[in-house]
Design a protein around this motif. Structure first.
Motif, PDB file in Angstrom:
ATOM      1  N   ALA A  25       0.836  -1.216   0.000  1.00 46.07           N
ATOM      2  CA  ALA A  25       0.000   0.000   0.000  1.00 46.07           C
ATOM      3  C   ALA A  25       0.866   1.259   0.000  1.00 46.07           C
ATOM      4  N   ILE A  26       1.910   1.258   0.803  1.00 49.35           N
ATOM      5  CA  ILE A  26       2.813   2.417   0.849  1.00 49.35           C
ATOM      6  C   ILE A  26       3.480   2.611  -0.503  1.00 49.35           C
ATOM      7  N   TRP A  27       4.020   1.529  -1.046  1.00 47.86           N
ATOM      8  CA  TRP A  27       4.744   1.584  -2.323  1.00 47.86           C
ATOM      9  C   TRP A  27       3.842   2.081  -3.451  1.00 47.86           C
ATOM     10  N   ARG A  28       2.643   1.510  -3.535  1.00 44.07           N
ATOM     11  CA  ARG A  28       1.715   1.928  -4.597  1.00 44.07           C
ATOM     12  C   ARG A  28       1.336   3.400  -4.469  1.00 44.07           C
ATOM     13  N   LYS A  29       1.051   3.833  -3.241  1.00 43.88           N
ATOM     14  CA  LYS A  29       0.649   5.225  -3.017  1.00 43.88           C
ATOM     15  C   LYS A  29       1.786   6.187  -3.365  1.00 43.88           C
ATOM     16  N   GLU A  30       2.979   5.858  -2.908  1.00 45.99           N
ATOM     17  CA  GLU A  30       4.095   6.787  -3.065  1.00 45.99           C
ATOM     18  C   GLU A  30       4.763   6.742  -4.434  1.00 45.99           C
ATOM     19  N   THR A  31       4.417   5.745  -5.244  1.00 42.50           N
ATOM     20  CA  THR A  31       4.998   5.673  -6.594  1.00 42.50           C
ATOM     21  C   THR A  31       3.928   5.747  -7.683  1.00 42.50           C
ATOM     22  N   ALA A  32       2.709   6.028  -7.311  1.00 40.65           N
ATOM     23  CA  ALA A  32       1.589   6.019  -8.259  1.00 40.65           C
ATOM     24  C   ALA A  32       1.829   6.908  -9.476  1.00 40.65           C
ATOM     25  N   TYR A  33       2.481   8.030  -9.284  1.00 37.33           N
ATOM     26  CA  TYR A  33       2.688   8.964 -10.392  1.00 37.33           C
ATOM     27  C   TYR A  33       4.152   9.023 -10.823  1.00 37.33           C
ATOM     28  N   GLN A  34       4.898   8.016 -10.426  1.00 31.44           N
ATOM     29  CA  GLN A  34       6.319   7.959 -10.761  1.00 31.44           C
ATOM     30  C   GLN A  34       6.497   7.261 -12.112  1.00 31.44           C
ATOM     31  N   SER A  35       7.250   7.842 -13.004  1.00 28.38           N
ATOM     32  CA  SER A  35       7.479   7.209 -14.309  1.00 28.38           C
ATOM     33  C   SER A  35       8.847   6.538 -14.400  1.00 28.38           C
ATOM     34  N   SER A  36       9.721   6.830 -13.470  1.00 30.82           N
ATOM     35  CA  SER A  36      11.065   6.257 -13.499  1.00 30.82           C
ATOM     36  C   SER A  36      11.068   4.863 -12.875  1.00 30.82           C
ATOM     37  N   SER A  37      11.378   3.848 -13.690  1.00 28.92           N
ATOM     38  CA  SER A  37      11.431   2.488 -13.148  1.00 28.92           C
ATOM     39  C   SER A  37      12.515   2.370 -12.086  1.00 28.92           C
ATOM     40  N   ALA A  38      13.604   3.092 -12.248  1.00 31.19           N
ATOM     41  CA  ALA A  38      14.683   3.048 -11.250  1.00 31.19           C
ATOM     42  C   ALA A  38      14.186   3.565  -9.901  1.00 31.19           C
TER      43      ALA A  38
END
Length: 110
Positions: A25-38
């Motif tokens: 849940a934390i990971w999905r929320k905090e990376t939801a708008y992240q485009s960098s796979s790294a």
């Protein structure tokens, strides 16, 4: 005079699945708008799930069975396997199919 700490408080440790769900849940929320796979792969919650090792693999596969997700990026690091053929790399749906097939071939249940 009674102390405030007289009441016994029992803290139940998280189960493996509870820990995974919390981190997911934390990971999905905090990376939801992240485009960098790294950046997605280096997120602390993602790294902590990888650190959970083989025990978390059935949970990842169960989630992938429900819907394709970027957790396919964690499985090679955890298992040291890579069942995804080169032409399917980067295709999350195809990668998911490959990992689910791999899990079944390994005799895993989820």
């Amino acid at each position: 005079m009674p102390l405030l700490n007289d009441a016994v408080t029992t803290i139940t440790p998280e189960t493996l699945e509870q820990r995974f769900r919390r981190l997911d849940a934390i990971w999905r929320k905090e990376t939801a708008y992240q485009s960098s796979s790294a950046k997605i792969k280096s997120h602390p919650a993602f790294r902590e799930v990888i650190g959970m090792g083989d025990a978390v693999v059935p949970l990842l596969l169960r989630d992938l069975q429900s819907s394709a997700s970027l957790w396919v990026w964690a499985l090679p690091e955890i298992t040291s396997a890579d069942p995804v053929v080169p032409q399917d790399q980067g295709k999350i749906d195809k990668m998911t199919e490959s990992w689910l097939r791999w899990g079944k071939d390994q005799g895993l249940t989820w």
